[in-house]
Motif scaffolding. Structure first.
Motif, PDB file in Angstrom:
ATOM      1  N   ARG A 299       0.812  -1.215   0.000  1.00 38.74           N
ATOM      2  CA  ARG A 299       0.000   0.000   0.000  1.00 38.74           C
ATOM      3  C   ARG A 299       0.846   1.266   0.000  1.00 38.74           C
ATOM      4  N   SER A 300       2.175   1.095  -0.137  1.00 41.82           N
ATOM      5  CA  SER A 300       3.076   2.251  -0.115  1.00 41.82           C
ATOM      6  C   SER A 300       3.318   2.760  -1.532  1.00 41.82           C
ATOM      7  N   PRO A 301       3.530   4.056  -1.679  1.00 40.31           N
ATOM      8  CA  PRO A 301       3.803   4.610  -3.008  1.00 40.31           C
ATOM      9  C   PRO A 301       5.170   4.174  -3.523  1.00 40.31           C
ATOM     10  N   PRO A 302       5.355   4.180  -4.858  1.00 43.04           N
ATOM     11  CA  PRO A 302       6.662   3.833  -5.430  1.00 43.04           C
ATOM     12  C   PRO A 302       7.771   4.692  -4.827  1.00 43.04           C
ATOM     13  N   GLY A 303       8.923   4.081  -4.670  1.00 40.75           N
ATOM     14  CA  GLY A 303      10.066   4.796  -4.107  1.00 40.75           C
ATOM     15  C   GLY A 303      10.153   4.733  -2.599  1.00 40.75           C
ATOM     16  N   SER A 304       9.145   4.147  -1.936  1.00 44.67           N
ATOM     17  CA  SER A 304       9.167   4.056  -0.471  1.00 44.67           C
ATOM     18  C   SER A 304      10.296   3.141  -0.007  1.00 44.67           C
ATOM     19  N   ASN A 305      10.877   3.504   1.112  1.00 45.70           N
ATOM     20  CA  ASN A 305      11.907   2.679   1.761  1.00 45.70           C
ATOM     21  C   ASN A 305      11.337   2.076   3.035  1.00 45.70           C
ATOM     22  N   ILE A 306      11.373   0.759   3.122  1.00 43.35           N
ATOM     23  CA  ILE A 306      10.824   0.042   4.272  1.00 43.35           C
ATOM     24  C   ILE A 306      11.891  -0.912   4.796  1.00 43.35           C
ATOM     25  N   VAL A 307      12.057  -0.969   6.100  1.00 45.59           N
ATOM     26  CA  VAL A 307      12.998  -1.903   6.728  1.00 45.59           C
ATOM     27  C   VAL A 307      12.229  -2.901   7.574  1.00 45.59           C
ATOM     28  N   CYS A 308      12.535  -4.160   7.373  1.00 46.02           N
ATOM     29  CA  CYS A 308      11.900  -5.262   8.101  1.00 46.02           C
ATOM     30  C   CYS A 308      12.968  -6.026   8.867  1.00 46.02           C
ATOM     31  N   MET A 309      12.740  -6.282  10.136  1.00 43.85           N
ATOM     32  CA  MET A 309      13.684  -7.043  10.956  1.00 43.85           C
ATOM     33  C   MET A 309      13.537  -8.541  10.680  1.00 43.85           C
ATOM     34  N   LEU A 310      14.662  -9.220  10.448  1.00 41.51           N
ATOM     35  CA  LEU A 310      14.693 -10.689  10.377  1.00 41.51           C
ATOM     36  C   LEU A 310      15.489 -11.166  11.588  1.00 41.51           C
ATOM     37  N   PRO A 311      14.799 -11.649  12.629  1.00 43.12           N
ATOM     38  CA  PRO A 311      15.473 -11.848  13.921  1.00 43.12           C
ATOM     39  C   PRO A 311      16.515 -12.950  13.985  1.00 43.12           C
ATOM     40  N   ASP A 312      16.342 -14.046  13.213  1.00 42.03           N
ATOM     41  CA  ASP A 312      17.296 -15.140  13.439  1.00 42.03           C
ATOM     42  C   ASP A 312      17.437 -16.040  12.224  1.00 42.03           C
ATOM     43  N   THR A 313      18.218 -17.095  12.386  1.00 43.29           N
ATOM     44  CA  THR A 313      18.515 -18.052  11.336  1.00 43.29           C
ATOM     45  C   THR A 313      17.534 -19.221  11.361  1.00 43.29           C
ATOM     46  N   GLY A 314      17.396 -19.886  10.230  1.00 42.73           N
ATOM     47  CA  GLY A 314      16.473 -21.011  10.131  1.00 42.73           C
ATOM     48  C   GLY A 314      16.934 -22.267  10.833  1.00 42.73           C
ATOM     49  N   GLU A 315      18.191 -22.348  11.228  1.00 43.78           N
ATOM     50  CA  GLU A 315      18.689 -23.574  11.857  1.00 43.78           C
ATOM     51  C   GLU A 315      18.057 -23.845  13.219  1.00 43.78           C
ATOM     52  N   ARG A 316      17.401 -22.856  13.800  1.00 44.41           N
ATOM     53  CA  ARG A 316      16.728 -23.057  15.087  1.00 44.41           C
ATOM     54  C   ARG A 316      15.395 -23.793  14.924  1.00 44.41           C
ATOM     55  N   TYR A 317      15.001 -24.100  13.701  1.00 43.21           N
ATOM     56  CA  TYR A 317      13.629 -24.537  13.431  1.00 43.21           C
ATOM     57  C   TYR A 317      13.554 -25.876  12.702  1.00 43.21           C
ATOM     58  N   LEU A 318      14.654 -26.628  12.672  1.00 46.04           N
ATOM     59  CA  LEU A 318      14.687 -27.864  11.887  1.00 46.04           C
ATOM     60  C   LEU A 318      13.634 -28.872  12.331  1.00 46.04           C
ATOM     61  N   SER A 319      13.309 -28.898  13.617  1.00 47.60           N
ATOM     62  CA  SER A 319      12.346 -29.888  14.125  1.00 47.60           C
ATOM     63  C   SER A 319      10.941 -29.311  14.275  1.00 47.60           C
ATOM     64  N   THR A 320      10.697 -28.125  13.708  1.00 49.06           N
ATOM     65  CA  THR A 320       9.393 -27.466  13.832  1.00 49.06           C
ATOM     66  C   THR A 320       8.596 -27.615  12.543  1.00 49.06           C
ATOM     67  N   PRO A 321       7.354 -27.168  12.531  1.00 45.78           N
ATOM     68  CA  PRO A 321       6.553 -27.247  11.299  1.00 45.78           C
ATOM     69  C   PRO A 321       7.162 -26.521  10.102  1.00 45.78           C
ATOM     70  N   LEU A 322       8.113 -25.622  10.320  1.00 44.29           N
ATOM     71  CA  LEU A 322       8.740 -24.935   9.202  1.00 44.29           C
ATOM     72  C   LEU A 322       9.376 -25.918   8.224  1.00 44.29           C
ATOM     73  N   PHE A 323       9.906 -27.010   8.737  1.00 45.41           N
ATOM     74  CA  PHE A 323      10.587 -27.991   7.892  1.00 45.41           C
ATOM     75  C   PHE A 323       9.723 -29.217   7.609  1.00 45.41           C
ATOM     76  N   GLU A 324       8.433 -29.120   7.880  1.00 47.16           N
ATOM     77  CA  GLU A 324       7.528 -30.223   7.560  1.00 47.16           C
ATOM     78  C   GLU A 324       7.572 -30.498   6.064  1.00 47.16           C
ATOM     79  N   GLY A 325       7.738 -31.759   5.712  1.00 42.61           N
ATOM     80  CA  GLY A 325       7.789 -32.133   4.309  1.00 42.61           C
ATOM     81  C   GLY A 325       9.176 -32.073   3.697  1.00 42.61           C
ATOM     82  N   ILE A 326      10.153 -31.587   4.451  1.00 43.08           N
ATOM     83  CA  ILE A 326      11.532 -31.576   3.962  1.00 43.08           C
ATOM     84  C   ILE A 326      12.167 -32.897   4.374  1.00 43.08           C
ATOM     85  N   GLY A 327      12.353 -33.792   3.414  1.00 45.08           N
ATOM     86  CA  GLY A 327      12.800 -35.140   3.726  1.00 45.08           C
ATOM     87  C   GLY A 327      14.293 -35.247   3.959  1.00 45.08           C
TER      88      GLY A 327
END
Length: 499
Positions: A299-327
């Motif tokens: 919903r932002s106009p062209p040229g807008s600058n937005i910063v989004c925080m990515l808190p951590d790495t995916g290795e903390r989630y190997l046994s969670t639903p995030l990796f469901e179906g990854i054989g």
């Protein structure tokens, strides 16, 4: 690359990366990749700040044990800091958080005390308080410790402002957990860049901020119950079952311009899309925050600058639903690809080995020196395993012997000690002649072959291994109940052959 005197000096200064495949056309959506911190999460910043503030104030004495309640990332950051500074660490954690987090903490030297999942974040916090009071530990209190927010005032916020020194920042998007990132960054942005909108994301099924309801507390300000709108959600570490003091401070100061709800399945989908379309490996909370940032971007106009925080790495989630179906094993397409060429596939002979594992090498291919060494070892050691250092089946046998308290001698054929003149390689045909098998490991008890990993485990199940050990007078713990299959490599699949 700079030189550092300590791993702790590498915390912070994480990159901003502009998304190309996922962002709307014309909008500059940047993600701040906190996985670049040394222990892979934004919590490294706070962990160092909290410990150093306690050192300066005298609350934390040299050698004193540190304790904290955490879903994992704070604890992992604290484990790094405490390891470097010489403080023992105890972490309390609800049992429903991922196994990877527990293992990382213990690997770094921390002790992990689990609390019932039904007690939620409040339960693990209360347990940390109990243990701190009972044993004189220093309790970090990350949910109310001003050093938490100050870390982001001094580092995260300043890094973002420096990256946008010559152009406007239209929105900053973050989740909340302890509230430290939210309060610290938002307070600086509101002063230095008043036009920047502060957008906070939370689980759509647990709208604690969005509800406008306050956090139940007693007259002393202590937690009395979970927030009335909390429900369990998929985003581990994003928001506990209560609003922290630091989060309440941000609300009271009017730092938040908008609260956006995020669905759990959308968080999972976008976390995977980050990996597959942007090449950014992050955790579920990152996908959740990105979901909110994309709502803002669309919903932002062209040229807008937005910063989004990515808190951590995916290795903390190997046994969670995030990796469901990854054989772990090859799927049908991968097997078909493997079989599309003749070499290096399961069922094919390895280079230089007999086509059939049951066919031993000829006597003239054997080595007299290697033969004498094998004879000496088998005559002098009650339990001998011929192994490879890297072999997971060998490690399964090692774990098996350790659980039963069986003393053994391991001949690691690929180790430095056996590399001279290819002694390890020369021993293998000697073993093949004795056992009729070219596979490793090979276990001998009382000089007689027991076979490889699976044969040894079968002998334990049918009782013949117990009888052999007793006949040879080899001590083992008879009280141990063990299913040896639990010790096999996790990737083992019926389609794969064992070594």
């Amino acid at each position: 690359m700079a030189r550092y005197d300590s791993i702790l000096e590498t915390i912070g200064n994480t990159p901003l990366v502009r998304l190309d495949a996922l962002a709307p056309a014309g909008v500059n959506l940047y993600v701040k990749v906190e996985a670049f911190n040394p222990m892979g999460s934004v919590k490294d910043r706070m962990a160092l700040a909290v410990i150093e503030a306690a050192e300066r104030s005298g609350e934390l004495r040299p050698g004193q044990t540190v304790i904290e309640a955490t879903s994992g990332n704070t604890g992992i950051g604290l484990a790094m800091v405490c390891a470097r500074k010489g403080y023992p660490l105890v972490v309390t954690m609800a049992e429903n958080f991922s196994v990877e987090r527990r293992k990382l903490l213990r690997y770094l030297g921390a002790r992990v005390v689990l609390t019932p999942a039904a007690e939620k974040g409040t339960g693990m916090l209360n347990k940390a308080i109990e243990l701190a009071e009972a044993h004189g530990y220093y309790l970090c209190r990350q949910f109310e410790n001003e050093a938490n927010a100050d870390a982001h005032v001094r580092t995260t916020a300043r890094e973002i402002l420096a990256d946008f020194a010559d152009e406007p920042l239209h929105a900053w998007v973050s989740g909340f957990g302890t509230g430290g990132t939210l309060k610290g960054v938002a307070s600086v942005l509101k002063l230095a860049s008043p036009a920047t909108r502060i957008v906070v994301a939370e689980p759509d099924n647990a709208p604690m901020l969005g509800s406008g309801l306050g956090q139940p507390r007693d007259a002393a300000g202590e937690l009395t119950a979970s927030h009335p709108r909390f429900r369990p959600h998929l985003m581990q570490g994003w928001s506990p079952d209560f609003l922290s003091r630091l989060t309440e401070d941000a609300v009271a100061a009017g730092l938040i311009d908008e609260v956006l709800p995020v669905a759990g399945d959308e968080a999972l989908r976008l976390t995977r899309e980050l990996a597959r379309r942007e090449g950014i490996f992050a955790g579920t909370t990152s996908g959740a925050t990105l979901a909110a940032a994309l709502q803002v971007a669309r919903r932002s106009p062209p040229g807008s600058n937005i910063v989004c925080m990515l808190p951590d790495t995916g290795e903390r989630y190997l046994s969670t639903p995030l990796f469901e179906g990854i054989g772990e094993a090859m799927d049908d397409a991968e097997l078909a690809l493997s079989r599309s060429t003749p070499g290096y596939r399961f069922g094919a002979a390895a280079a230089g080995q007999p086509a059939s594992p049951g066919v031993p090498l000829r006597a003239d291919e054997q080595d007299a020196e290697a033969e004498r060494l094998v004879e000496t070892l088998l005559a002098s050691e009650p339990v001998v395993m011929f192994a490879l250092e890297w072999c997971e089946f060998c490690w399964s046998v090692r774990k098996f012997f350790a659980r039963l308290g069986i003393a053994y001698h391991s001949v690691d054929l690929d180790s430095v000690a056996y590399q001279s003149d290819d002694l390890g390689g020369r021993i293998r045909p000697v073993l093949a002649a004795r056992t009729g098998s070219v596979t490793i490991p090979q276990v001998f008890i009382g000089g007689e072959p027991m076979g490889g990993c699976t044969a040894l485990f079968d002998a334990w199940r049918n009782g013949s291994l117990r009888r052999r050990l007793e006949a040879q007078g080899i001590a083992f713990d008879r009280s141990v109940e063990i299913d040896p299959d639990d010790l096999l490599p996790g990737w083992l699949h019926p389609r794969m052959t064992t070594a």
